[in-house]
Structures are given as structure tokens and as C-alpha cells.
Design a protein around this motif. Structure first.
Motif, PDB file in Angstrom:
ATOM      1  N   ASP A  74     -13.721  10.315  -6.119  1.00 24.47           N
ATOM      2  CA  ASP A  74     -12.679  10.891  -5.532  1.00 24.47           C
ATOM      3  C   ASP A  74     -11.314  10.529  -5.495  1.00 24.47           C
ATOM      4  O   ASP A  74     -10.456  10.991  -4.436  1.00 24.47           O
ATOM      5  N   CYS A  75     -10.909   9.675  -6.039  1.00 23.83           N
ATOM      6  CA  CYS A  75      -9.450   9.223  -6.061  1.00 23.83           C
ATOM      7  C   CYS A  75      -8.877   9.662  -7.618  1.00 23.83           C
ATOM      8  O   CYS A  75      -9.407   9.599  -8.583  1.00 23.83           O
ATOM      9  N   TYR A  76      -7.439   9.926  -7.604  1.00 24.38           N
ATOM     10  CA  TYR A  76      -6.697  10.025  -8.690  1.00 24.38           C
ATOM     11  C   TYR A  76      -5.997   8.861  -9.113  1.00 24.38           C
ATOM     12  O   TYR A  76      -5.485   8.217  -8.070  1.00 24.38           O
ATOM     13  N   PHE A  77      -5.941   8.365 -10.095  1.00 21.59           N
ATOM     14  CA  PHE A  77      -5.120   7.294 -10.625  1.00 21.59           C
ATOM     15  C   PHE A  77      -3.751   7.824 -11.291  1.00 21.59           C
ATOM     16  O   PHE A  77      -3.941   8.503 -12.450  1.00 21.59           O
ATOM     17  N   LEU A  78      -2.763   7.525 -10.747  1.00 26.03           N
ATOM     18  CA  LEU A  78      -1.324   7.900 -11.393  1.00 26.03           C
ATOM     19  C   LEU A  78      -1.166   6.835 -12.634  1.00 26.03           C
ATOM     20  O   LEU A  78      -0.820   5.686 -12.300  1.00 26.03           O
ATOM     21  N   ARG A  79      -1.605   7.099 -13.620  1.00 23.82           N
ATOM     22  CA  ARG A  79      -1.809   6.116 -14.720  1.00 23.82           C
ATOM     23  C   ARG A  79      -0.338   5.726 -15.513  1.00 23.82           C
ATOM     24  O   ARG A  79      -0.239   4.669 -15.679  1.00 23.82           O
ATOM     25  N   GLU A  80       0.357   6.818 -15.889  1.00 24.79           N
ATOM     26  CA  GLU A  80       1.688   6.467 -16.755  1.00 24.79           C
ATOM     27  C   GLU A  80       2.515   7.501 -15.952  1.00 24.79           C
ATOM     28  O   GLU A  80       2.401   8.562 -15.995  1.00 24.79           O
TER      29      GLU A  80
END
Ligand SMILES: CC(C)(COP(=O)(O)OP(=O)(O)OC[C@H]1O[C@@H](n2cnc3c(N)ncnc32)[C@H](O)[C@@H]1OP(=O)(O)O)[C@@H](O)C(=O)NCCC(=O)NCCS
Length: 151
Positions: A74-80
Motif C-alpha cells: 500500500d505504498c507508492y514509490f515516486l521512482r523518477e
């Protein structure tokens, strides 16, 4: 900067626009190589991913991606996140971060996280002005992990 258009990427090949793009600010350089593009292409097809590109006419302005490929559920990763150097410092990065946070909230994420280099001061400012806090990430010590709790 008013006529910058932000659009969701709908085709994987649009990611190629990033190939070899680079930015150097102070002592910190960032450049897109084939490995990063391959990872972006893989995560593009993941459920719930958000890929946005900004353009002004035919000019590439910026890119951001956020996905759920993170070791906690349930986590979003702001990848780029990347703003063409010609457009940096005008708030484009701010708009992209806010769009990702909005997307994560809409998808009922409990948090958004991102990772950046110790030398990347603009990214650190961007995170902190959007409410992210430095977080002691047990999985990564090579830079700073930021976390924004959404629950
Ligand atoms: C990080 C990045 C996306 C910020 O984009 P941007 O559109 O310039 O950001 P904004 O204009 O919204 O400004 C965000 C903050 O960065 C600061 N900033 C922008 N350019 C800067 C520069 N050249 N030097 C120092 N600070 C800078 C702004 O002052 C602002 O901080 P403030 O709110 O405290 O004033 C951009 O620098 C970039 O693309 N860097 C290369 C790629 C990268 O490092 N991505 C992150 C990898 S983790």
C-alpha cells in the motif's frame, strides 16, 4: 510556462524520450541510461502506475513516474522525476510531485516514498516543501529516503 501541457503516457515507447537526457546542478549529475529505461518500462505495466510527461509544443519539459513496486504494501514509490534543465526552477517539479501525491491518495495508499542522493539539493527541497520527511529506510542507506504518510 503557462502553455505547458501535462499528459499521462499511454504507450511504453514514449519512455524512450528520456534516453540520454541529463541534468547537472552543482556537483550532482543525473542521466538516463538503458537500465533505468528498462526498469521504467517494466513498471509501466504495473497496476496503478502513474506516468506523466509534460511538453511545451514539441519540446520535452518533464517526466515523472510513481508505482507500487515497493517492499511495503500500500505504498507508492515516486521512482523518477526529471525536469529538462531549460525548464527547471519554474515550479514544474512541484506540479509533478503534487500530481503523484494526488494519485496515491486517490488509490488509498498509506504512504508515498522516494529516494534521492545526498548531493541532490533541489530534490530534497522539493520533497520537504511537499511535506515529505526524512525516513530511516532499513533497506537503503546510500542516500536519503523521504516518506509522506497519507493514511
Ligand atoms: C529535482 C527537480 C525535478 C526539480 O524540478 P524543478 O522543476 O526545478 O523544481 P521546482 O521549480 O518545483 O523547485 C523545487 C525546489 O528546487 C529548488 N531548485 C530548483 N532548481 C534549483 C537549482 N538549480 N539549485 C538549487 N535549488 C534549485 C527550488 O528553489 C525549489 O525549492 P524551494 O521551494 O525551497 O524554493 C530537477 O532539479 C531535476 O529534474 N533534477 C534532475 C533529475 C533529478 O535529480 N531527479 C530526482 C532524482 S531522485
Amino acid at each position: 510556462m503557462d502553455d505547458i501541457v501535462f499528459k499521462k503516457i499511454i504507450r511504453e515507447d514514449e519512455i524512450e524520450t528520456l534516453q540520454n537526457r541529463e541534468s547537472t546542478i552543482g556537483g550532482f549529475s543525473y542521466r538516463y541510461d538503458g537500465d533505468t529505461l528498462a526498469l521504467l518500462k517494466r513498471n509501466f505495466h504495473r497496476d496503478g502506475s502513474l506516468y506523466l510527461m509534460a511538453r511545451q509544443g514539441d519540446d520535452f519539459v518533464a517526466f515523472v513516474s510513481a508505482d507500487t513496486d515497493w517492499w511495503e504494501p500500500d505504498c507508492y514509490f515516486l521512482r523518477e522525476i526529471f525536469v529538462n534543465p531549460a525548464y527547471q526552477g519554474y515550479g514544474v517539479g512541484e506540479k509533478l510531485v503534487k500530481a503523484c501525491i494526488g494519485h496515491a491518495r486517490k488509490n488509498h495508499a498509506k504512504a508515498m516514498v522516494t529516494e534521492t542522493a545526498f548531493e541532490n539539493l533541489p530534490m530534497q527541497k522539493l520533497c520537504e516543501s511537499n511535506g515529505f520527511e526524512k525516513w530511516n529506510n532499513p533497506e537503503w542507506k546510500e542516500g536519503i529516503t523521504y516518506r509522506l504518510d497519507l493514511a
